[in-house]
Design a protein around this motif. Structure first.
Motif, PDB file in Angstrom:
ATOM      1  N   PHE A  56      56.242  41.029  45.467  1.00 23.88           N
ATOM      2  CA  PHE A  56      54.618  42.010  45.324  1.00 23.88           C
ATOM      3  C   PHE A  56      53.947  42.087  46.771  1.00 23.88           C
ATOM      4  O   PHE A  56      53.637  41.609  47.102  1.00 23.88           O
ATOM      5  CB  PHE A  56      53.244  41.166  44.451  1.00 23.88           C
ATOM      6  N   PRO A 107      51.411  42.590  50.267  1.00 26.00           N
ATOM      7  CA  PRO A 107      50.101  42.105  50.139  1.00 26.00           C
ATOM      8  C   PRO A 107      49.108  42.925  50.652  1.00 26.00           C
ATOM      9  O   PRO A 107      49.707  44.359  49.675  1.00 26.00           O
ATOM     10  CB  PRO A 107      50.641  41.778  51.511  1.00 26.00           C
ATOM     11  N   ALA A 108      47.870  42.636  50.363  1.00 30.02           N
ATOM     12  CA  ALA A 108      46.573  43.942  50.119  1.00 30.02           C
ATOM     13  C   ALA A 108      46.843  45.021  51.158  1.00 30.02           C
ATOM     14  O   ALA A 108      47.200  44.680  52.252  1.00 30.02           O
ATOM     15  CB  ALA A 108      45.588  42.888  50.779  1.00 30.02           C
ATOM     16  N   HIS A 131      55.396  45.494  39.561  1.00 30.98           N
ATOM     17  CA  HIS A 131      54.323  45.854  40.332  1.00 30.98           C
ATOM     18  C   HIS A 131      53.015  46.467  39.797  1.00 30.98           C
ATOM     19  O   HIS A 131      51.762  46.923  39.857  1.00 30.98           O
ATOM     20  CB  HIS A 131      53.914  45.924  41.442  1.00 30.98           C
ATOM     21  N   THR A 154      50.268  42.761  34.920  1.00 29.98           N
ATOM     22  CA  THR A 154      50.906  44.027  35.686  1.00 29.98           C
ATOM     23  C   THR A 154      50.533  45.154  35.433  1.00 29.98           C
ATOM     24  O   THR A 154      49.504  44.752  34.250  1.00 29.98           O
ATOM     25  CB  THR A 154      52.821  44.667  35.503  1.00 29.98           C
ATOM     26  N   LEU A 181      46.549  47.215  42.501  1.00 29.50           N
ATOM     27  CA  LEU A 181      47.118  46.517  43.583  1.00 29.50           C
ATOM     28  C   LEU A 181      46.385  44.735  43.938  1.00 29.50           C
ATOM     29  O   LEU A 181      46.921  43.917  43.269  1.00 29.50           O
ATOM     30  CB  LEU A 181      48.164  47.035  43.932  1.00 29.50           C
ATOM     31  N   ALA A 182      44.947  45.254  43.895  1.00 29.83           N
ATOM     32  CA  ALA A 182      43.918  44.233  44.634  1.00 29.83           C
ATOM     33  C   ALA A 182      43.749  43.639  43.586  1.00 29.83           C
ATOM     34  O   ALA A 182      43.734  42.783  43.900  1.00 29.83           O
ATOM     35  CB  ALA A 182      43.158  44.800  45.501  1.00 29.83           C
ATOM     36  N   ALA A 184      44.945  42.610  40.545  1.00 26.72           N
ATOM     37  CA  ALA A 184      46.266  42.381  40.338  1.00 26.72           C
ATOM     38  C   ALA A 184      46.290  41.330  40.996  1.00 26.72           C
ATOM     39  O   ALA A 184      46.843  40.312  41.053  1.00 26.72           O
ATOM     40  CB  ALA A 184      47.627  43.061  40.140  1.00 26.72           C
ATOM     41  N   ARG A 185      45.759  41.213  41.908  1.00 25.18           N
ATOM     42  CA  ARG A 185      46.507  40.240  43.466  1.00 25.18           C
ATOM     43  C   ARG A 185      45.357  39.345  43.164  1.00 25.18           C
ATOM     44  O   ARG A 185      45.835  38.078  42.660  1.00 25.18           O
ATOM     45  CB  ARG A 185      46.580  41.264  44.916  1.00 25.18           C
ATOM     46  N   ALA A 221      46.341  37.411  39.744  1.00 21.75           N
ATOM     47  CA  ALA A 221      47.082  36.430  40.197  1.00 21.75           C
ATOM     48  C   ALA A 221      46.455  35.370  40.748  1.00 21.75           C
ATOM     49  O   ALA A 221      47.207  34.488  40.720  1.00 21.75           O
ATOM     50  CB  ALA A 221      48.324  37.868  40.946  1.00 21.75           C
ATOM     51  N   GLU A 222      46.271  35.572  41.897  1.00 28.42           N
ATOM     52  CA  GLU A 222      45.625  34.148  42.840  1.00 28.42           C
ATOM     53  C   GLU A 222      44.397  34.327  41.929  1.00 28.42           C
ATOM     54  O   GLU A 222      45.404  32.502  42.023  1.00 28.42           O
ATOM     55  CB  GLU A 222      45.394  34.597  43.922  1.00 28.42           C
ATOM     56  N   ARG A 279      46.972  31.771  40.080  1.00 24.65           N
ATOM     57  CA  ARG A 279      47.578  30.762  40.391  1.00 24.65           C
ATOM     58  C   ARG A 279      46.725  29.649  40.490  1.00 24.65           C
ATOM     59  O   ARG A 279      47.301  28.294  40.613  1.00 24.65           O
ATOM     60  CB  ARG A 279      48.007  31.208  41.157  1.00 24.65           C
TER      61      ARG A 279
END
Length: 590
Positions: free
Chosen positions: A14, A16-17, A71, A98, A140-141, A143-144, A147-148, A151
């Protein structure tokens, strides 16, 4: 229709920012070729590498929407076989992490709101594709971040699970450490209490041994003068009074003997003893001593080891314990005497208990009232008793304690209030070579300087003038020639001046050099001289170092029953030896 790869760019993790260097993997759901080309043109303006896979049917989209495969998902809303909300439902089910962005020309506000409610990330109309770049970056940000967050939640969950396990493990470690600390505290308190008790008993023992010695000196003077007066008076009334005085002196002597037993200064003659035979032979004596209301039972172990003890003293110990047991049983009851071979491995918990080793055990148990804890802590102290003033001296258990310790063993008491008490006496096991024979003392012969008709010469050494006078009077009447010395140094000076004596009678406890030290010096300088001890107590180890290991070389004060005369006669030399030549400071053979 199969997936159409519009770009073939290697796609890894994936991005990165701010996209970073990695290519974007994009799944496009679009049935219009013209709209696809327009969309690709806008994606090319992103300035970032990407890989675009295009599908147009439900089946192809379902196969492509795998977790982690892409992604980003871009989807038209109106499709030939199904609509965008159906595709959104499939994506949320198969790859919920996603980002899903609608790119459609017929997406009204109501439909867009419904799509966002159902999990779409954002939407862009085909008339405003200039917003596509910012929408993709935001999707995407988010989603990241999601995800973080997931996690982090997983890590937190794993941490919580492992933390609980670690806390449990640490708790167990702390509990074990605390238990060990408590055990060490209890053990330290036990050792400190045992040490305090041992020091207290040792101090009391030293005090009682000194008192007993001085008291025996007084009794020696009293008993000796009673004997002298007994030969001088003739009227019956005076004789009765002397008999009363003699009886009181005898009771005093027995009392000091008990004190010496407690302080471990009594005179013992240890020999291998069969305790089973000793206990069995005492049944009648015990029954008559404790009365017919108490039943006596004996549990004697077959093949019992021999015990290395003084046979007379062990009988007194058993009798003392039986009388104590009788007093603890108000009416009737059962007295049990038990013998056993015992091997102890644990360190003693109290001062009176034996050290690890092999012992012959004799136990006296009763069914009486038991012993309270505060009384148990003091039972071995001399003169401590819970009986009335006229019921015993409080020296019974003190004598048992002293005898067991001096013999090389110990005592252990088990008691329960209202149920009874068991006193176990542990005695050392006799070995085959337990008692080495004492080497006989070489006689002194001064025949060259004395006539054969001269009476034997005895040197009496005692720092107490009154005791020395009684001793010399008794021996003079027995037919001996007496010389006197008031200290060990004076005795050595007397022997240096004239070593021709037949026997040296030494008091043990004297200021300066004690009797054992004087005897060692006499052995070194005049080995032919015979030495015996007259003492109110006897330090067995010191006497052994001095060479007087037999009972026949120790006379107990106060003198009774002709013991002094008998032992003096038994130790006088009768065999001629080479004469001695007097040399200043030393005697040697001619």
């Amino acid at each position: 229709m199969a997936i159409e790869h519009l770009r073939d760019i290697a796609a890894d993790p994936f991005p990165p920012a701010g996209f970073g260097p990695d290519p974007l993997r994009i799944l496009l759901l679009e049935d219009s070729d013209l709209d696809t080309e327009l969309l690709v043109a806008f994606l090319d303006d992103l300035g970032h590498p990407y890989a675009l896979d295009r599908v147009m049917t439900r089946a192809d989209f379902t196969r492509a929407a795998e977790p982690g495969a892409y992604h980003l998902i871009l989807a038209d809303y109106i499709l030939p076989t199904f609509d965008g909300l159906g595709a959104l439902a499939i994506a949320r089910t198969r790859c919920p992490g996603t980002p899903f962005v609608f790119v459609s020309g017929a997406l009204g506000e109501d439909v867009a709101v419904e799509a966002l409610k159902r999990g779409a990330t954002d939407y862009v109309t085909k008339q405003r594709l200039d917003r596509l770049h910012r929408t993709i970056m935001r999707a995407l940000a988010e989603a990241r971040a999601l995800a973080e967050r997931e996690r982090a939640l997983r890590d937190l969950h794993d941490l919580n699970e492992t933390l609980e396990a670690r806390v449990e493990a640490r708790t167990r470690e702390l509990e074990a450490a605390n238990a060990e600390l408590q055990r060490q505290v209890v053990e330290r308190e036990r050792v400190e209490e045992a040490l305090r008790q041992a020091q207290r008993l040792e101090a009391v023992g030293q005090l009682t041994s000194g008192v007993a010695h001085d008291f025996n000196n007084l009794l020696t003077v009293i008993s000796g003068n009673i004997e002298f007066l007994g030969r001088a008076v003739s009227d019956e009334r005076s004789k009765r009074r002397l008999d009363m005085m003699r009886g009181a002196a005898d009771r005093g002597a027995r009392l000091t003997a008990q004190l010496l037993a407690f302080s471990r200064r009594q005179r013992l003659a240890p020999t291998p003893v069969e305790l089973n035979h000793t206990v069995a032979s005492m049944r009648d004596l015990l029954q008559s001593s404790i009365g017919g209301a108490v039943r006596i039972e004996m549990t004697l172990q077959p093949e019992l080891w021999s015990a290395l003890v003084d046979a007379t003293q062990i009988e007194l110990v058993i009798l003392n314990l039986a009388i104590n047991a009788r007093d603890a049983m108000v009416v009737g009851g059962c007295l049990t005497i038990e013998t056993a071979n015992v091997t102890l491995t644990e360190a003693p918990a109290r001062a009176e208990e034996p050290a690890p080793g092999a012992y012959v055990m004799v136990a006296v148990s009763d069914t009486g009232t038991g012993i309270a804890p505060d009384v148990l802590a003091r039972v071995f102290e001399p003169f401590f008793t819970t009986n009335p003033v006229d019921k015993g001296s409080g020296l019974g258990l003190a004598q048992v304690y002293g005898f067991a310790k001096q013999s090389g063993g110990g005592v252990r008491i088990d008691t329960r209030l209202g149920e009874g008490t068991s006193v176990r006496v542990y005695l050392p096991r006799a070995e085959a070579d337990a008692l080495p024979a004492a080497a006989p003392a070489a006689p002194v012969d001064c025949a060259a300087r004395r006539s054969p008709d001269d009476r034997p010469v005895i040197l009496v050494v005692d720092d107490d003038t009154a005791v020395r006078e009684v001793t010399t009077t008794i021996l003079t009447e027995a037919g001996y020639t007496l010389r006197e010395a008031g200290s060990g140094l004076a005795a050595l000076q007397s022997l240096e001046a004239d070593p021709c004596v037949d026997l040296v009678l030494l008091d043990f406890a004297m200021p300066g050099m004690n009797g054992a030290e004087v005897a060692c010096e006499i052995r070194r300088r005049w080995p032919q001289l015979s030495v015996i001890f007259a003492t109110g107590y006897a330090d067995t180890e010191a006497l052994m170092r001095a060479g007087a290991v037999g009972a026949e070389r120790i006379v107990q004060k106060p003198f009774q029953g002709g013991e002094l005369q008998r032992k003096v006669a038994a130790n006088l030399p009768h065999t001629p030896v080479p004469a001695l030549r007097l040399v200043p400071g030393r005697a040697r053979r001619a």
